[in-house]
Design a protein around this motif. Structure first.
Motif, short mmCIF file in Angstrom:
data_model
loop_
_atom_site.label_atom_id
_atom_site.label_comp_id
_atom_site.label_asym_id
_atom_site.label_seq_id
_atom_site.Cartn_x
_atom_site.Cartn_y
_atom_site.Cartn_z
N GLU A 1 8.11 36.95 11.43
CA GLU A 1 7.61 38.15 12.11
C GLU A 1 8.78 39.00 12.61
O GLU A 1 9.66 38.52 13.31
CB GLU A 1 6.73 37.73 13.29
CG GLU A 1 6.19 38.87 14.12
CD GLU A 1 5.13 39.69 13.42
OE1 GLU A 1 4.76 40.74 13.96
OE2 GLU A 1 4.66 39.27 12.33
N ASP B 1 -2.45 36.60 13.32
CA ASP B 1 -2.66 38.04 13.23
C ASP B 1 -3.15 38.62 14.56
O ASP B 1 -2.82 39.76 14.90
CB ASP B 1 -3.66 38.36 12.12
CG ASP B 1 -3.00 38.44 10.74
OD1 ASP B 1 -1.84 37.98 10.61
OD2 ASP B 1 -3.64 38.95 9.81
N ALA C 1 -0.03 38.92 16.59
CA ALA C 1 0.81 39.99 16.06
C ALA C 1 0.25 41.37 16.38
O ALA C 1 1.00 42.35 16.49
CB ALA C 1 0.95 39.85 14.54
N ARG D 1 -0.59 40.92 21.29
CA ARG D 1 0.87 40.85 21.43
C ARG D 1 1.32 41.27 22.83
O ARG D 1 2.08 40.56 23.49
CB ARG D 1 1.54 41.73 20.37
CG ARG D 1 3.03 41.49 20.24
CD ARG D 1 3.68 42.47 19.27
NE ARG D 1 4.93 41.96 18.72
CZ ARG D 1 5.11 41.57 17.47
NH1 ARG D 1 4.09 41.59 16.62
NH2 ARG D 1 6.28 41.13 17.05
N CYS E 1 6.98 36.49 18.26
CA CYS E 1 7.48 36.14 16.92
C CYS E 1 7.44 34.65 16.62
O CYS E 1 7.00 34.24 15.53
CB CYS E 1 8.90 36.67 16.75
SG CYS E 1 8.99 38.48 16.86
N ILE F 1 3.85 33.20 16.22
CA ILE F 1 3.30 33.73 14.97
C ILE F 1 3.90 32.97 13.79
O ILE F 1 3.19 32.56 12.86
CB ILE F 1 3.57 35.24 14.85
CG1 ILE F 1 2.78 36.02 15.91
CG2 ILE F 1 3.23 35.75 13.45
CD1 ILE F 1 3.24 37.45 16.08
N ASP F 2 5.22 32.79 13.81
CA ASP F 2 5.90 32.07 12.73
C ASP F 2 5.43 30.62 12.64
O ASP F 2 5.20 30.09 11.54
CB ASP F 2 7.41 32.10 12.93
CG ASP F 2 8.02 33.46 12.65
OD1 ASP F 2 7.30 34.35 12.14
OD2 ASP F 2 9.22 33.65 12.94
#
Length: 543
Positions: free
Chosen positions: A14, A112, A115, A119, A143, A146-147
């Motif tokens: 991300e 998602d 993200a 967020r 980030c 999300i990763d």
């Protein structure tokens, strides 16, 4: 019923947003911070499909502004632990039987959601609840989590894809089953991403979870749970409880269906839990999986050929970002005498330019440590160092908890390479430097390896490739994540799988396939299409 061999979307790290003045992400985040500061929330536990409130409440406040109340959470007891275990076991059959692509879809949706619409809220919760500046929050609670979600889904697919060879007339298959029982996830305060990864990694492999976060991270843990519920995680798959550690352990580690521990925290606690599990082995249906990442006393070693400015930047960032409260934070440095004055002057120039204060002011680089207990511990190390012979206070040393738990970035220079701040984990913004004679580089490498019981992260700085090769070899067991000409922090999911050995944990590498493999039990299936009907083998025939 599945009717295809599915390919998940290829994961990519991300992108980190800049939060530059006037940017839409900065405006959204400032609005989220203002909104969350304006409200007092009542945070429940989540057990099965229920939100559980209790009469016992615990106050939440920003570490940098401890007079402000963000909200309260409901404190549970042993009965809630039992309830969470029952909910996890009750959800297990349907969750384990769900085709993997549907589990994948849930966690890809969660990624998602973070993200996109969540967020700002998750970053704001991390900034307020854990006193992270905007950049530290963005790389963590946006980030990295999300990763974790996207890459772990990819790794899950890779595990299921791994199969064995088959001989003529035989079909051999592997099933990667979830563990039999429930997983206990114990998560720390310092990374929202770790708090999200420890329950979700085993969950996406079909396990069900009892999740106990650190009390000082519950403000952002609640937002994570909102995301998981909106993403479609079924009731009972992840159960979030707020119970004191020993009280929770009394129930969890005496339950016959306890199947695994996913832990990040202190070495002392992890060793105690491991011993408890070992003592209780006759109780369990299976040998529990134990995965832990614990402490560190992370090092930076500079060779006489190193670039002084690069060393100074790595030390300032590695030691003082997020107030040194990263497991990977640089806390001991070995600097050759030919570079020390230059490195010191560069560091002091950087430190003089740093602002310290609340996270709401985006200009602040340094914020508060997590709570009063941490403040008192770190301040105690600093005050003792000021009194001890052979210790020079190079920079900082001031502490103030009147408004927030603020500790000035502190650099100590010691004559004794075994001084306590070179050896003991402090978990705060304290860097200790030992200056050595350049010709003693190899001896310093041995010293680096032997000084600490930990082996989490470490760095070597050099322009001389022979020195880099020597350090890589001499320090091969001293750090699970080893950096060459870089700070020892900032591991990226999918690029630098994270974890250490020795007293730093089981080195099962969060952010890699190796961690997910710990949460499955493989069943081998052999199918023979035309089975033999005669017991006799050819060797038995008469000549």
């Amino acid at each position: 019923m599945s009717f295809g061999i599915f390919q998940v979307p290829p994961p990519a790290n991300e992108p980190v947003k800049s939060y530059a003045p006037g940017s839409p992400e900065k405006q959204a985040l400032k609005a989220a911070i203002a909104d969350m500061r304006s409200r007092t929330v009542d945070i429940p536990m989540y057990i099965g499909g229920e939100k559980i409130y209790t009469d016992k409440k615990h106050r939440l406040a920003p570490p940098h502004d401890h007079r402000h109340t963000l909200g309260y959470f409901s404190v549970g007891d042993k009965g809630h632990v039992e309830q969470a275990i029952n909910a996890a076991l009750g959800a297990k059959e349907m969750w384990a039987a769900m085709p993997w692509e549907h589990r994948a879809a849930i966690f890809l949706k969660a990624a998602d959601l973070i993200a996109g619409p969540y967020r700002a809220k998750l970053n704001a919760a991390t900034m307020l609840g854990q006193s992270k500046n905007v950049f530290q929050a963005e790389i963590d609670s946006a980030c990295e989590i999300i990763d974790f979600l996207r890459f772990n889904v990819h790794f899950m697919q890779e595990i299921y894809r791994q199969q064995v060879a088959s001989a003529p007339g035989i079909w051999n298959r592997l099933e990667h089953r979830p563990l039999e029982g429930f997983i206990f996830a114990v998560t720390p305060f310092n990374f929202t991403a770790i708090a999200g990864n420890l329950p979700t990694a085993p969950a996406m492999m079909g396990n069900t979870i009892v999740w106990k976060p650190a009390f000082t991270q519950i403000y952002s843990a609640n937002v994570l749970m909102e995301v998981f519920r909106e993403a479609g995680v079924p009731d009972g798959v992840i159960n979030l409880i707020y119970v004191d550690g020993p009280e929770a352990g009394e129930v969890v580690f005496k339950h016959p269906d306890f199947a695994g521990l996913h832990f990040t925290g202190s070495t002392g606690v992890f060793r105690h839990l491991w011993q408890t599990i070992g003592n209780n082995l006759p109780i369990y249906k299976s040998y529990p999986r134990i995965v832990g990442e614990t402490g560190g006393k992370d090092f930076v070693v500079a060779h006489k050929s190193a670039d002084a400015k690069a060393v100074a930047t790595a030390l300032v960032r590695g030691a003082f970002e997020y107030q040194g409260q990263k497991c990977s934070a640089a806390s001991r440095a070995y600097i050759p005498s030919n570079l020390w004055e230059e490195v010191k002057n560069y560091m002091i120039a950087d430190l003089e330019s740093m602002r310290m204060g609340g996270t709401e002011d985006f200009r602040n680089f340094i914020n508060a440590v997590i709570d009063e207990k941490a403040f008192d511990k770190i301040a105690g190390y600093i005050e003792q160092a000021k009194k001890d012979a052979g210790v020079e206070l190079v920079w900082g040393g001031n502490c103030d908890k009147s408004v927030g738990y603020f500790i000035q970035p502190t650099i100590l220079k010691v004559e004794d390479n075994q001084y306590r701040t070179m050896v003991e984990e402090i978990f705060g913004p304290v860097l200790t430097v030992y200056v050595y004679q350049p010709e003693l580089f190899e001896e310093v490498l041995e010293l680096t390896d032997q000084t600490s019981p930990y082996a989490l992260t470490g760095s070597i700085f050099a322009q001389d490739r022979y020195a880099i090769e020597l350090a890589s070899r001499k320090l091969q067991n001293a750090a699970g994540n080893f950096y060459i000409n870089d700070k020892p922090t900032g591991a990226v999911v999918g690029q630098q799988p994270f974890g250490g050995a020795r007293a730093s944990g089981t080195n099962d590498k969060a952010g890699a396939i190796y961690n997910l493999l710990r949460w499955v039990s493989t069943r081998t299936i052999k199918e023979t299409f035309v089975p033999p009907t005669d017991y006799r083998y050819p060797f038995m025939a008469e000549e």
